[in-house]
Design an enzyme around this catalytic site. Structure first.
Site, PDB file in Angstrom:
ATOM      1  N   ASN A 102       0.829  -1.211   0.000  1.00 24.91           N
ATOM      2  CA  ASN A 102       0.000   0.000   0.000  1.00 24.91           C
ATOM      3  C   ASN A 102       0.859   1.255   0.000  1.00 24.91           C
ATOM      4  O   ASN A 102       0.583   2.220  -0.732  1.00 24.91           O
ATOM      5  CB  ASN A 102      -0.916   0.016   1.239  1.00 24.91           C
ATOM      6  CG  ASN A 102      -2.299  -0.526   0.947  1.00 24.91           C
ATOM      7  OD1 ASN A 102      -2.685  -0.671  -0.208  1.00 24.91           O
ATOM      8  ND2 ASN A 102      -3.048  -0.838   1.987  1.00 24.91           N
ATOM      9  N   HIS A 159      -3.289   2.306  -2.787  1.00 24.07           N
ATOM     10  CA  HIS A 159      -4.383   1.437  -2.354  1.00 24.07           C
ATOM     11  C   HIS A 159      -4.925   0.542  -3.463  1.00 24.07           C
ATOM     12  O   HIS A 159      -5.426  -0.554  -3.182  1.00 24.07           O
ATOM     13  CB  HIS A 159      -5.516   2.278  -1.767  1.00 24.07           C
ATOM     14  CG  HIS A 159      -5.159   2.895  -0.450  1.00 24.07           C
ATOM     15  ND1 HIS A 159      -4.972   2.157   0.691  1.00 24.07           N
ATOM     16  CD2 HIS A 159      -4.919   4.190  -0.100  1.00 24.07           C
ATOM     17  CE1 HIS A 159      -4.655   2.949   1.700  1.00 24.07           C
ATOM     18  NE2 HIS A 159      -4.615   4.186   1.245  1.00 24.07           N
ATOM     19  N   ASP A 187      -6.897  -7.153   6.232  1.00 23.59           N
ATOM     20  CA  ASP A 187      -6.077  -8.130   5.503  1.00 23.59           C
ATOM     21  C   ASP A 187      -6.098  -9.482   6.206  1.00 23.59           C
ATOM     22  O   ASP A 187      -5.146 -10.249   6.145  1.00 23.59           O
ATOM     23  CB  ASP A 187      -4.636  -7.623   5.343  1.00 23.59           C
ATOM     24  CG  ASP A 187      -3.957  -7.347   6.678  1.00 23.59           C
ATOM     25  OD1 ASP A 187      -4.655  -7.408   7.719  1.00 23.59           O
ATOM     26  OD2 ASP A 187      -2.739  -7.064   6.697  1.00 23.59           O
TER      27      ASP A 187
END
Length: 318
Positions: free
Chosen positions: A206, A211, A241
């Site tokens: 990220n 993103h 996640d």
């Protein structure tokens, strides 16, 4: 009951009188026109039916022929039509219909049919038993095609229960069907194990690529989990996640640790995104169900969570 209604009775019968239909200025009573009412129902896709309980002969309004996909004719027998219902709907219909006749009552039911051309449709049936001399004589009511409404409800249900990024079950479903389920009567059973997976290196992806790259990793991670655990009772995204896999109690259970390691190898395969190779790792934690038919979901989650983070600590020191 189900045949085309040719005549619904004379339009000037006293039974149609209704004080609300009186024109107070002239004293004239406007009586409803049965044919017009039936045409209005047909235009709305609602069919009216009547079944003679002695002969099982049917009378239908026109729209029912369209709904069932059968030729327009005046002599329809229930034995022809019942074959168009799928087995489960047919069994349910026969059961609730018999009970309604026995009790001189009524019923409402959603049922699936297959038209002669092979097209599946959903219909909503509302029926009421009519008695003559105290004995059930006719079954009357309406049938309406609700295929489009059912499809829309299913779309909304799937949307509410699905993680939009990965297509897996979302946290709400995991919570309601697993964590919040009754210990003595759980939703998911027989349950063998819970495996929690966490994406390692996700923050670095990220931070470096943005993103969209992170989303691509999560989507591919979820897809690969589903492939690795094709027999799972549920594969869900339960956090940013973090993913959960609920496995049944079956012949694969003794090798669950081996399956998890094989899944890790698949999950670590680089992901191609906009010309970049995105590399992430994965850690896992396992909790075996103490009883496949009655287990403590929260205790299993805590055990799997502790095992997961112990594995992450070990990996970070390596």
């Amino acid at each position: 009951m189900d045949g085309y209604i040719h005549d619904f009775g004379p339009t000037d019968h006293e039974d149609w009188d209704d004080p609300d239909l009186v024109d107070t200025a002239s004293g004239r009573i406007d009586r409803p026109n049965p044919s017009r009412l039936l045409r209005s129902l047909d235009r709305a896709g609602i069919g009216v039916f009547e079944c003679d309980l002695r002969t099982e002969s049917l009378i239908w309004t026109r729209s029912l022929y369209d709904i069932f996909g059968v030729p327009l004719k005046g002599d329809v027998h229930r034995s022809e039509i019942i074959k168009l219902y799928d087995p489960e709907s047919r069994d349910t219909l026969e059961r609730v219909r018999s009970r309604a006749i026995e009790r001189s009552g009524g019923f409402a039911l959603d049922a699936r049919i297959t038209r002669p051309g092979g097209e599946d449709r959903w219909i909503q049936i509302t029926a009421q038993v009519e008695c003559v001399a105290g004995r059930p004589a006719r079954l009357t009511g309406t049938k309406q095609d609700i295929t489009r409404q059912r499809a829309e409800r299913e779309r909304l249900r799937v949307s509410a229960e699905t993680d939009c990024l990965t297509g897996l079950a979302n946290r709400q479903v995991f919570q309601s069907q697993f964590l919040d389920a009754s210990r003595s009567n759980p939703v998911l059973r027989p349950l063998g194990a819970l495996v929690l997976f966490d994406v390692d290196g996700f923050k670095a992806i990220n931070d470096r690529y943005g993103h969209l790259a992170g989303d691509a990793c999560l989507a591919q991670f979820g897809k690969r989990l589903s492939q690795a655990f094709f027999d799972a009772l549920m594969v869900a995204r339960v956090g940013g996640d973090e993913f959960a896999v609920l496995l049944p109690s079956n012949r694969h259970l003794p090798r669950i640790a081996r399956r998890a390691k094989e899944a890790i190898n698949l999950l670590k395969t680089p992901i191609v995104w906009n010309g970049h190779l995105l590399e992430v790792g994965a850690s896992y934690g396992i909790a075996i169900a103490e009883n496949a038919m009655a287990y403590d979901a929260e205790a299993m989650f805590l055990r799997a969570d502790r095992a997961l983070y112990a594995a992450k600590r070990t990996a970070s020191r390596a």
